[in-house]
Design a protein around this motif. Structure first.
Motif, PDB file in Angstrom:
ATOM      1  N   VAL A 120       0.849  -1.185   0.000  1.00 22.17           N
ATOM      2  CA  VAL A 120       0.000   0.000   0.000  1.00 22.17           C
ATOM      3  C   VAL A 120       0.891   1.243   0.000  1.00 22.17           C
ATOM      4  O   VAL A 120       1.676   1.446   0.923  1.00 22.17           O
ATOM      5  CB  VAL A 120      -0.921   0.015   1.229  1.00 22.17           C
ATOM      6  CG1 VAL A 120      -1.792   1.268   1.234  1.00 22.17           C
ATOM      7  CG2 VAL A 120      -1.780  -1.239   1.268  1.00 22.17           C
ATOM      8  N   HIS A 131       1.449   5.145   0.359  1.00 16.26           N
ATOM      9  CA  HIS A 131       0.849   6.354   0.931  1.00 16.26           C
ATOM     10  C   HIS A 131       1.647   7.585   0.520  1.00 16.26           C
ATOM     11  O   HIS A 131       2.878   7.554   0.451  1.00 16.26           O
ATOM     12  CB  HIS A 131       0.797   6.266   2.453  1.00 16.26           C
ATOM     13  CG  HIS A 131      -0.372   5.480   2.968  1.00 16.26           C
ATOM     14  ND1 HIS A 131      -1.655   5.969   2.917  1.00 16.26           N
ATOM     15  CD2 HIS A 131      -0.457   4.242   3.513  1.00 16.26           C
ATOM     16  CE1 HIS A 131      -2.487   5.059   3.434  1.00 16.26           C
ATOM     17  NE2 HIS A 131      -1.783   4.009   3.788  1.00 16.26           N
ATOM     18  N   ALA A 163      -0.644  11.984   3.500  1.00 14.94           N
ATOM     19  CA  ALA A 163      -1.395  11.093   4.386  1.00 14.94           C
ATOM     20  C   ALA A 163      -1.414  11.618   5.820  1.00 14.94           C
ATOM     21  O   ALA A 163      -2.400  11.436   6.546  1.00 14.94           O
ATOM     22  CB  ALA A 163      -0.802   9.688   4.351  1.00 14.94           C
ATOM     23  N   GLU A 183      -5.213   1.084   4.282  1.00 14.34           N
ATOM     24  CA  GLU A 183      -5.340   1.989   3.150  1.00 14.34           C
ATOM     25  C   GLU A 183      -5.780   3.401   3.535  1.00 14.34           C
ATOM     26  O   GLU A 183      -5.651   4.324   2.738  1.00 14.34           O
ATOM     27  CB  GLU A 183      -6.337   1.424   2.131  1.00 14.34           C
ATOM     28  CG  GLU A 183      -5.874   0.164   1.440  1.00 14.34           C
ATOM     29  CD  GLU A 183      -6.216  -1.128   2.172  1.00 14.34           C
ATOM     30  OE1 GLU A 183      -6.170  -2.196   1.541  1.00 14.34           O
ATOM     31  OE2 GLU A 183      -6.546  -1.059   3.386  1.00 14.34           O
ATOM     32  N   CYS A 184      -6.309   3.567   4.764  1.00  8.31           N
ATOM     33  CA  CYS A 184      -6.787   4.907   5.142  1.00  8.31           C
ATOM     34  C   CYS A 184      -6.805   5.139   6.646  1.00  8.31           C
ATOM     35  O   CYS A 184      -7.470   6.046   7.121  1.00  8.31           O
ATOM     36  CB  CYS A 184      -8.186   5.166   4.577  1.00  8.31           C
ATOM     37  SG  CYS A 184      -8.688   6.898   4.647  1.00  8.31           S
ATOM     38  N   MET A 224      -4.863   6.024   0.565  1.00  8.50           N
ATOM     39  CA  MET A 224      -3.663   5.603  -0.151  1.00  8.50           C
ATOM     40  C   MET A 224      -3.616   6.154  -1.572  1.00  8.50           C
ATOM     41  O   MET A 224      -4.637   6.474  -2.180  1.00  8.50           O
ATOM     42  CB  MET A 224      -3.598   4.075  -0.211  1.00  8.50           C
ATOM     43  CG  MET A 224      -4.684   3.455  -1.081  1.00  8.50           C
ATOM     44  SD  MET A 224      -4.473   1.672  -1.293  1.00  8.50           S
ATOM     45  CE  MET A 224      -5.829   1.305  -2.422  1.00  8.50           C
ATOM     46  N   TYR A 239      -2.254   0.525  -4.712  1.00 14.34           N
ATOM     47  CA  TYR A 239      -1.426  -0.662  -4.499  1.00 14.34           C
ATOM     48  C   TYR A 239      -0.272  -0.623  -5.499  1.00 14.34           C
ATOM     49  O   TYR A 239      -0.469  -0.376  -6.691  1.00 14.34           O
ATOM     50  CB  TYR A 239      -2.247  -1.933  -4.690  1.00 14.34           C
ATOM     51  CG  TYR A 239      -3.385  -2.077  -3.709  1.00 14.34           C
ATOM     52  CD1 TYR A 239      -3.145  -2.137  -2.340  1.00 14.34           C
ATOM     53  CD2 TYR A 239      -4.706  -2.152  -4.150  1.00 14.34           C
ATOM     54  CE1 TYR A 239      -4.190  -2.267  -1.438  1.00 14.34           C
ATOM     55  CE2 TYR A 239      -5.757  -2.288  -3.256  1.00 14.34           C
ATOM     56  CZ  TYR A 239      -5.489  -2.340  -1.899  1.00 14.34           C
ATOM     57  OH  TYR A 239      -6.524  -2.465  -1.006  1.00 14.34           O
ATOM     58  N   THR A 295      -6.208  -1.765  -7.400  1.00 11.36           N
ATOM     59  CA  THR A 295      -6.586  -0.449  -6.891  1.00 11.36           C
ATOM     60  C   THR A 295      -7.975  -0.060  -7.389  1.00 11.36           C
ATOM     61  O   THR A 295      -8.853   0.323  -6.613  1.00 11.36           O
ATOM     62  CB  THR A 295      -5.554   0.604  -7.321  1.00 11.36           C
ATOM     63  OG1 THR A 295      -4.262   0.236  -6.836  1.00 11.36           O
ATOM     64  CG2 THR A 295      -5.922   1.977  -6.776  1.00 11.36           C
TER      65      THR A 295
END
Length: 497
Positions: free
Chosen positions: A175, A177, A181, A306-307, A357, A360, A367
């Protein structure tokens, strides 16, 4: 790499590490980090931490690394971890933290996936096969004395760091970022953590875990607070005295840690204001038991690699009993049914969220598959209650979550190849008692096998948190009409005999 987000509206050059440490520049003598042990603590002031991070950045660049190069972190809970992570980012490199528990067999394909230019390694931690140069942790710590590197400033959308998570295909996903982020984490400070500059937050997790990395380190430092981290070998049973001795005001952990702490009477904790729970679902009974024992509340959050977190209870708005909490102020969250917005369905977050993110690594199809229009599908099933709170109903896929670590059953099954005496096997998560879930391996064999031999086989191939804790001999694996394994039916076969 496919970029999942629309461009984040950051007009000025940006660096994640500089943002995290900016508040600390005006607090050079304040404690930034204390690594706790029963015998004492290793203390780092903000002035020392910032100088060390920039010194490490200087040292990494002096080895010939260039901005954008990836650095694989194979480190434990020592100061070298945050120095390597933020030092790399400060210099424009892309760190990749990984679990120190991962075996050589597990870390080798992960390293091959990201193609690191350097591996930073702690003593006794498995390294990937190959010719990648290795920097021992003591050598990295010596870089802390070097002159400071310049902050590598650039587009907030550029890759900042990479973390691994398990995908539903059974392969770990890398993942990616962005530097921006860190800006998405601002929604959590009030919307979940109740965190301020005067707090001393103790996180009972490994540095490499994104929950610890964000809530335990970066969030306190962004606000000028103090991060308290248990050192290697500290057990949950020792945490209460450390909380008391070091005046912790907030405790963050997975539910299992809170459960273990409650096995013995807790000392008075007059400085503790509340606890934060994430990593797995928080049972209402555990929250109530903690409230009774400490006089403080536990605030749960839903998140993912992812978040990070985006739905939570908080000191200013505790979650109603039976729910996880509310969308954090500033987040765009939706519950999607088959035909659009619904009160019961899949939890989704808007692609404009700064914490989401980039995508991927080198997998645009994976993704894109996570999106439905402008909404990122988290894979969680929830119910929206009358007051807007959300009740977590479980995962839409078969992911297991023992001890707060997301684990793919396909990965575990593949790693068990050659299981001695078994001709077929599958794994599922089972509930051994209310609120306590572990991985069980169900296998087909002529007769029940020795659990010790099976466990020994798993130990050489899987990190501890991914190893089955139970072994169940069964006659046949349950499958549906299409011949696919029915994991829900499999878990129901577990017997405590």
């Amino acid at each position: 790499m496919s970029v999942a987000n629309a461009p984040f509206p950051a007009t000025a050059p940006f660096n994640l590490a500089r943002h995290v440490l900016a508040r600390g520049e005006s607090l050079p003598d304040k404690p930034a980090m204390q690594i706790l042990r029963p015998t004492g603590a290793e203390r780092w002031s903000y002035g020392r931490l910032i100088a060390a991070v920039r010194g490490v950045g200087h040292g990494l660049l002096a080895r010939g690394l260039l901005p954008g190069d990836r650095v694989l972190l194979r480190l434990g809970n020592g100061p070298e971890f945050p120095l390597a992570f933020l030092g790399a980012i400060a210099a424009g490199l892309v760190p990749v933290p990984t679990s120190a528990q991962a075996t050589r067999a597990e870390i080798t394909p992960m390293a091959a996936r990201i193609g690191p230019r350097l591996v930073v390694a702690g003593d006794g931690i498995a390294l990937p096969e190959g010719e990648t140069p290795v920097l021992p942790a003591p050598d990295l710590l010596r870089m802390a004395e070097l002159p400071p590197c310049d902050w590598h400033m650039g587009d907030a959308e550029r890759p900042g760091y990479i973390i691994f998570t398990s995908g539903t295909t059974g392969q770990p996903q890398a993942v990616v970022h962005a530097h921006r982020a860190i800006l998405g984490r601002a929604f959590m400070h009030e919307g979940w953590e109740g965190l301020g500059e005067s707090d001393r937050l103790l996180h009972a997790g490994a540095f490499n875990w994104t929950y610890t990395l964000g809530t335990g380190l970066m969030d306190p430092w962004t606000l000028g607070a103090t991060a308290l981290i248990p050192g290697p070998g500290v057990t949950p049973a020792q945490l209460p005295l450390l909380l008391k001795r070091f005046d912790a005001t907030i405790l963050a952990a997975a539910p299992g840690v809170f459960r273990q702490m409650l096995r013995a009477p807790l000392p008075a904790l007059p400085r503790l204001r509340h606890g934060l729970s994430a990593g797995e679902s928080l049972p209402a009974a555990l929250r109530s038991a903690w409230q009774d024992a400490t006089g403080t509340d536990l605030h749960e959050a839903i998140g993912l690699s992812e978040c990070s977190t985006f739905v939570s209870g908080s000191p200013s708005r505790p979650a109603p009993i039976g729910s996880t909490g509310y969308p954090q102020p500033g987040r765009q969250v939706a519950v999607l049914g088959a035909d659009g917005p619904a009160d019961l369905g899949g939890l989704a977050i808007h692609r404009s969220d700064p914490g989401l993110m980039l995508g991927y690594l080198d997998d645009p199809a994976a993704t894109d598959a996570r999106f439905r229009g402008d909404w990122f599908l988290t894979g969680d099933q929830v119910e929206r209650l009358a007051d807007g709170a959300l009740r977590f109903l479980g995962r839409t896929d078969d992911q297991m979550n023992p001890g707060g670590f997301r684990v793919s059953p396909l990965e575990v099954e593949a790693a068990l190849e050659g299981l001695p005496g078994a001709r077929e096997w599958a794994v599922a998560e089972v509930e051994v008692k209310p609120g306590s879930r572990v991985i069980c391996c169900f296998y087909l064999a002529e007769a029940p096998l020795d659990p010790a031999a099976l466990a020994a086989h798993a130990e050489t191939r899987l990190a501890r948190y991914r190893q089955p804790r139970l072994w169940q001999h069964i006659a046949t694996l349950p499958r549906n009409a299409n011949g696919k394994l029915d994991r829900r039916a499999l878990a129901a076969l577990w017997s405590p005999e």
